[in-house]
Design an enzyme around this catalytic site. Structure first.
Site, PDB file in Angstrom:
ATOM      1  N   ASP A 183       5.809  -5.001   6.035  1.00 26.84           N
ATOM      2  CA  ASP A 183       6.353  -6.319   6.396  1.00 26.84           C
ATOM      3  C   ASP A 183       6.345  -7.308   5.233  1.00 26.84           C
ATOM      4  OD1 ASP A 183       7.222  -6.010   8.977  1.00 26.84           O
ATOM      5  OD2 ASP A 183       5.322  -6.573   9.897  1.00 26.84           O
ATOM      6  N   ARG A 196       0.944  -5.021  -5.606  1.00 24.81           N
ATOM      7  CA  ARG A 196       1.095  -6.270  -4.866  1.00 24.81           C
ATOM      8  C   ARG A 196       1.370  -7.326  -5.935  1.00 24.81           C
ATOM      9  NH1 ARG A 196      -3.090  -3.714  -1.390  1.00 24.81           N
ATOM     10  NH2 ARG A 196      -1.923  -3.074   0.446  1.00 24.81           N
ATOM     11  N   VAL A 233      18.016   8.348  -4.113  1.00 24.41           N
ATOM     12  CA  VAL A 233      18.665   8.737  -5.378  1.00 24.41           C
ATOM     13  C   VAL A 233      19.798   9.719  -5.124  1.00 24.41           C
ATOM     14  CG1 VAL A 233      18.299   9.960  -7.564  1.00 24.41           C
ATOM     15  CG2 VAL A 233      16.608   8.278  -6.770  1.00 24.41           C
ATOM     16  N   SER A 241       6.523  -6.660   2.024  1.00 24.39           N
ATOM     17  CA  SER A 241       7.605  -6.266   1.108  1.00 24.39           C
ATOM     18  C   SER A 241       8.963  -6.668   1.682  1.00 24.39           C
ATOM     19  CB  SER A 241       7.572  -4.756   0.877  1.00 24.39           C
ATOM     20  OG  SER A 241       6.297  -4.380   0.399  1.00 24.39           O
ATOM     21  N   ALA A 285     -12.452  11.410  21.128  1.00 26.25           N
ATOM     22  CA  ALA A 285     -13.521  10.430  20.939  1.00 26.25           C
ATOM     23  C   ALA A 285     -14.076   9.943  22.281  1.00 26.25           C
ATOM     24  CB  ALA A 285     -12.978   9.235  20.153  1.00 26.25           C
ATOM     25  N   THR A 293       4.115   2.699   5.867  1.00 29.72           N
ATOM     26  CA  THR A 293       2.693   2.317   5.837  1.00 29.72           C
ATOM     27  C   THR A 293       1.932   3.214   6.802  1.00 29.72           C
ATOM     28  OG1 THR A 293       1.055   0.684   6.538  1.00 29.72           O
ATOM     29  CG2 THR A 293       3.258   0.374   7.425  1.00 29.72           C
ATOM     30  N   ARG A 304     -24.783   8.422  12.793  1.00 38.11           N
ATOM     31  CA  ARG A 304     -24.352   8.339  11.391  1.00 38.11           C
ATOM     32  C   ARG A 304     -22.992   7.641  11.313  1.00 38.11           C
ATOM     33  NH1 ARG A 304     -28.912   9.573  10.787  1.00 38.11           N
ATOM     34  NH2 ARG A 304     -29.794  11.343   9.637  1.00 38.11           N
ATOM     35  N   ASP A 307       2.218  -0.454  11.583  1.00 37.70           N
ATOM     36  CA  ASP A 307       2.123  -1.792  12.202  1.00 37.70           C
ATOM     37  C   ASP A 307       3.361  -2.651  11.949  1.00 37.70           C
ATOM     38  OD1 ASP A 307       1.765  -2.138   9.491  1.00 37.70           O
ATOM     39  OD2 ASP A 307       0.096  -3.536   9.676  1.00 37.70           O
ATOM     40  N   GLY A 351       0.835  -1.209   0.000  1.00 37.59           N
ATOM     41  CA  GLY A 351       0.000   0.000   0.000  1.00 37.59           C
ATOM     42  C   GLY A 351       0.862   1.248   0.000  1.00 37.59           C
ATOM     43  N   ARG A 405      13.546  10.014  -3.310  1.00 36.47           N
ATOM     44  CA  ARG A 405      14.417  11.167  -3.605  1.00 36.47           C
ATOM     45  C   ARG A 405      15.718  11.076  -2.803  1.00 36.47           C
ATOM     46  NH1 ARG A 405      15.030  15.748  -0.607  1.00 36.47           N
ATOM     47  NH2 ARG A 405      15.561  17.702  -1.667  1.00 36.47           N
ATOM     48  N   ASP A 457      -0.421   2.343   8.489  1.00 42.27           N
ATOM     49  CA  ASP A 457      -0.903   1.534   9.614  1.00 42.27           C
ATOM     50  C   ASP A 457       0.044   1.582  10.818  1.00 42.27           C
ATOM     51  OD1 ASP A 457      -2.822   0.785   7.752  1.00 42.27           O
ATOM     52  OD2 ASP A 457      -1.746  -1.045   7.194  1.00 42.27           O
ATOM     53  N   MET A 484      -8.712   3.294   8.969  1.00 41.53           N
ATOM     54  CA  MET A 484      -7.904   2.180   8.472  1.00 41.53           C
ATOM     55  C   MET A 484      -6.901   1.704   9.531  1.00 41.53           C
ATOM     56  SD  MET A 484      -6.946   2.825   4.504  1.00 41.53           S
ATOM     57  CE  MET A 484      -8.035   2.269   3.194  1.00 41.53           C
ATOM     58  N   GLY A 485      -6.051   0.787   9.140  1.00 40.84           N
ATOM     59  CA  GLY A 485      -5.035   0.266  10.060  1.00 40.84           C
ATOM     60  C   GLY A 485      -4.774  -1.214   9.853  1.00 40.84           C
ATOM     61  N   ARG A 486      -5.470  -1.777   8.874  1.00 42.55           N
ATOM     62  CA  ARG A 486      -5.406  -3.229   8.621  1.00 42.55           C
ATOM     63  C   ARG A 486      -5.714  -3.971   9.922  1.00 42.55           C
ATOM     64  NH1 ARG A 486      -2.815  -6.000   3.983  1.00 42.55           N
ATOM     65  NH2 ARG A 486      -1.931  -4.031   3.345  1.00 42.55           N
TER      66      ARG A 486
HETATM   67  P1  ADP Z   1       3.176  -4.558   2.669  1.00 49.67           P
HETATM   68  O1  ADP Z   1       4.571  -4.528   2.167  1.00 49.67           O
HETATM   69  O2  ADP Z   1       2.563  -3.196   2.741  1.00 49.67           O
HETATM   70  O3  ADP Z   1       3.040  -5.358   3.953  1.00 49.67           O
HETATM   71  P2  ADP Z   1       1.977  -6.759   1.154  1.00 49.67           P
HETATM   72  O4  ADP Z   1       1.837  -7.672   2.331  1.00 49.67           O
HETATM   73  O5  ADP Z   1       0.846  -6.665   0.204  1.00 49.67           O
HETATM   74  O6  ADP Z   1       2.262  -5.253   1.570  1.00 49.67           O
HETATM   75  O7  ADP Z   1       3.304  -7.205   0.379  1.00 49.67           O
HETATM   76  C1  ADP Z   1       3.727  -6.510  -0.776  1.00 49.67           C
HETATM   77  C2  ADP Z   1       4.391  -7.459  -1.719  1.00 49.67           C
HETATM   78  O8  ADP Z   1       5.542  -8.057  -1.094  1.00 49.67           O
HETATM   79  C3  ADP Z   1       3.557  -8.686  -2.117  1.00 49.67           C
HETATM   80  O9  ADP Z   1       2.643  -8.382  -3.152  1.00 49.67           O
HETATM   81  C4  ADP Z   1       4.615  -9.631  -2.597  1.00 49.67           C
HETATM   82  O10 ADP Z   1       5.086  -9.289  -3.877  1.00 49.67           O
HETATM   83  C5  ADP Z   1       5.729  -9.373  -1.595  1.00 49.67           C
HETATM   84  N1  ADP Z   1       5.594 -10.343  -0.485  1.00 49.67           N
HETATM   85  C6  ADP Z   1       4.689 -10.353   0.492  1.00 49.67           C
HETATM   86  N2  ADP Z   1       4.843 -11.438   1.300  1.00 49.67           N
HETATM   87  C7  ADP Z   1       5.864 -12.143   0.778  1.00 49.67           C
HETATM   88  C8  ADP Z   1       6.508 -13.369   1.135  1.00 49.67           C
HETATM   89  N3  ADP Z   1       6.095 -14.082   2.190  1.00 49.67           N
HETATM   90  N4  ADP Z   1       7.534 -13.774   0.374  1.00 49.67           N
HETATM   91  C9  ADP Z   1       7.952 -13.056  -0.684  1.00 49.67           C
HETATM   92  N5  ADP Z   1       7.379 -11.898  -1.082  1.00 49.67           N
HETATM   93  C10 ADP Z   1       6.360 -11.446  -0.364  1.00 49.67           C
HETATM   94  O1  F6P Z   2      -1.786  -1.024   4.560  1.00 46.05           O
HETATM   95  C1  F6P Z   2      -2.401   0.173   4.207  1.00 46.05           C
HETATM   96  C2  F6P Z   2      -3.879  -0.023   4.002  1.00 46.05           C
HETATM   97  O2  F6P Z   2      -4.436   1.218   3.590  1.00 46.05           O
HETATM   98  C3  F6P Z   2      -4.632  -0.582   5.200  1.00 46.05           C
HETATM   99  O3  F6P Z   2      -4.902   0.399   6.169  1.00 46.05           O
HETATM  100  C4  F6P Z   2      -5.858  -1.138   4.550  1.00 46.05           C
HETATM  101  O4  F6P Z   2      -6.404  -2.186   5.310  1.00 46.05           O
HETATM  102  C5  F6P Z   2      -5.333  -1.643   3.225  1.00 46.05           C
HETATM  103  O5  F6P Z   2      -4.106  -0.968   2.980  1.00 46.05           O
HETATM  104  C6  F6P Z   2      -6.260  -1.410   2.057  1.00 46.05           C
HETATM  105  O6  F6P Z   2      -5.718  -2.036   0.959  1.00 46.05           O
HETATM  106  P1  F6P Z   2      -6.186  -1.778  -0.543  1.00 46.05           P
HETATM  107  O7  F6P Z   2      -5.457  -0.568  -1.022  1.00 46.05           O
HETATM  108  O8  F6P Z   2      -5.770  -3.005  -1.250  1.00 46.05           O
HETATM  109  O9  F6P Z   2      -7.661  -1.546  -0.527  1.00 46.05           O
END
Ligand code: ADP
Ligand code: F6P
Length: 319
Positions: free
Chosen positions: A103, A72, A24, A105, A186, A125, A243, A129, A11, A21, A127, A169-171
């Site tokens: 994580d 992804r 580079v 990535s 809140a 991110t 709401r 997290d 994301g 930047r 999140d 958000m926050g996954r």
């Molecule tokens: P984020 O990096 O934000 O946690 P994702 O979990 O979607 O996002 O991971 C991003 C990309 O990293 C995935 O689409 C994939 O290409 C690669 N990736 C994720 N998990 C693994 C894994 N266990 N092994 C190798 N590549 C991974």
């Molecule tokens: O990891 C960032 C994030 O925006 C999360 O907060 C959310 O759960 C997820 O990505 C949404 O993913 P997508 O862009 O695939 O809808």
């Protein structure tokens, strides 16, 4: 190293451009060429790269999103995918890569490092997290965006004596919900780390009503789920017009704050220093406001605690 690559993956997060930047400009200052890999690991496999010179990263520090695009890439989780990426690196002369993402990535970066392409991860991110770091690029901007939006919701909730239930958000994590929940005052913050029944939220609303409170903001982390249902239960039990607002992807956009630009710049600099020394399989992290780095395997196995003390402060100050 003569040439390194840089990519953004998972994301997008405000501040990713500032990190690219910095990578580079730091690399060029050390005499290293940089290739921008587009659309994360997908672009690496396909060889979709652009040469990045000093001026190609002019006028990007202030923008959200990522000019390298993000993606992804399920294929990268397979042996064939990784091997294709290694081949691509060899063909393009890429000797090391800075991976900006979360994580997931970093898992890819670890796999690539094990195959002989040193990688360094930069945490980004909204999140916040990522277990190995106290801070991830994008979090500050997202917090400020959420607070700005909820302040606007408060204007209208206040004018109508309503309850506004807001999903952030926050996954799987409640860090964004906790910090923004405090900042918007809140009445209740619902996160999956500290399960809270809707009945408890309703009790809180009724208690504060006794003290003349007339409008209410309830922050719900997306991992709690069923935000619409929570609103309905509150309205049915209290009779207060309620709401629901699901903030959604608007939280991921916008110009990065000072904090995100500065951390992104410092992290990009640190990542290139490691690659320049031939060191890979590391992730950059923030610990007590200092830049540190960890082995990726070690980093992925760390645990990030939810800040329960801050959560308790939020509960006491929201009565
Ligand atoms: P984020 O990096 O934000 O946690 P994702 O979990 O979607 O996002 O991971 C991003 C990309 O990293 C995935 O689409 C994939 O290409 C690669 N990736 C994720 N998990 C693994 C894994 N266990 N092994 C190798 N590549 C991974
Ligand atoms: O990891 C960032 C994030 O925006 C999360 O907060 C959310 O759960 C997820 O990505 C949404 O993913 P997508 O862009 O695939 O809808």
């Amino acid at each position: 190293m003569k040439t390194i690559g840089v990519l953004t993956s998972g994301g997008d997060a405000p501040g990713m451009n500032a990190a690219v930047r910095s990578v580079v400009r730091t690399a060029i200052s050390l005499g290293i060429n940089v290739k921008g890999i587009r659309r994360g690991y997908s672009g690496l496999i396909e060889g979709d790269v652009i040469d990045l010179d000093l001026r190609s990263v002019s006028n990007v520090i202030q923008y959200g999103g990522t000019f390298l695009y993000s993606a992804r890439c399920p294929e990268f989780k397979t042996e064939e995918g990784i091997n294709a990426a290694v081949e691509s690196c060899k063909k393009l002369g890429i000797e090391g890569i800075v991976v900006i993402g979360g994580d997931g990535s970093f898992r890819g970066a670890r796999d690539l490092s094990l195959k002989g392409i040193p990688c360094v991860g930069i945490p980004a991110t909204i999140d916040n997290d990522i277990s190995s770091t106290e801070y991830c690029i994008g979090f500050d901007t997202a917090m400020n965006t959420v607070v700005d939006l909820v302040d606007k919701l408060r204007d209208t909730a206040n004018s109508h004596d309503r309850c506004s239930v807001v999903e952030v958000m926050g996954r799987g994590a409640g860090h964004l919900a906790l910090q923004t929940g405090i900042a918007v005052g809140a009445t209740a913050i619902m996160v999956s780390e500290v399960p809270m029944k809707v009945e408890e939220v309703i009790e809180r609303i009724k208690d504060t009503q006794k003290n003349a409170k007339k409008h209410f903001i309830i922050i719900v982390a997306e991992s709690v789920g069923n935000t619409e249902g929570i609103s309905k239960q509150i309205q049915d039990a209290t009779g207060i017009e309620t709401r629901t607002t699901i903030l959604g992807h608007i939280q991921r956009g916008g110009n990065p704050t000072v904090r995100d630009r500065v951390y992104a710049t410092r992290m990009g600099y640190a990542a290139v220093q490691l690659l320049n020394e031939g060191i890979g399989n590391r992730v950059i992290a923030i610990k007590k406001d200092e830049i540190v780095d960890y082995d990726i395997y070690e980093a992925l196995n760390m645990k990030k605690p939810f800040d329960i003390d801050v959560y308790n402060v939020a509960n006491i100050t929201s009565i």
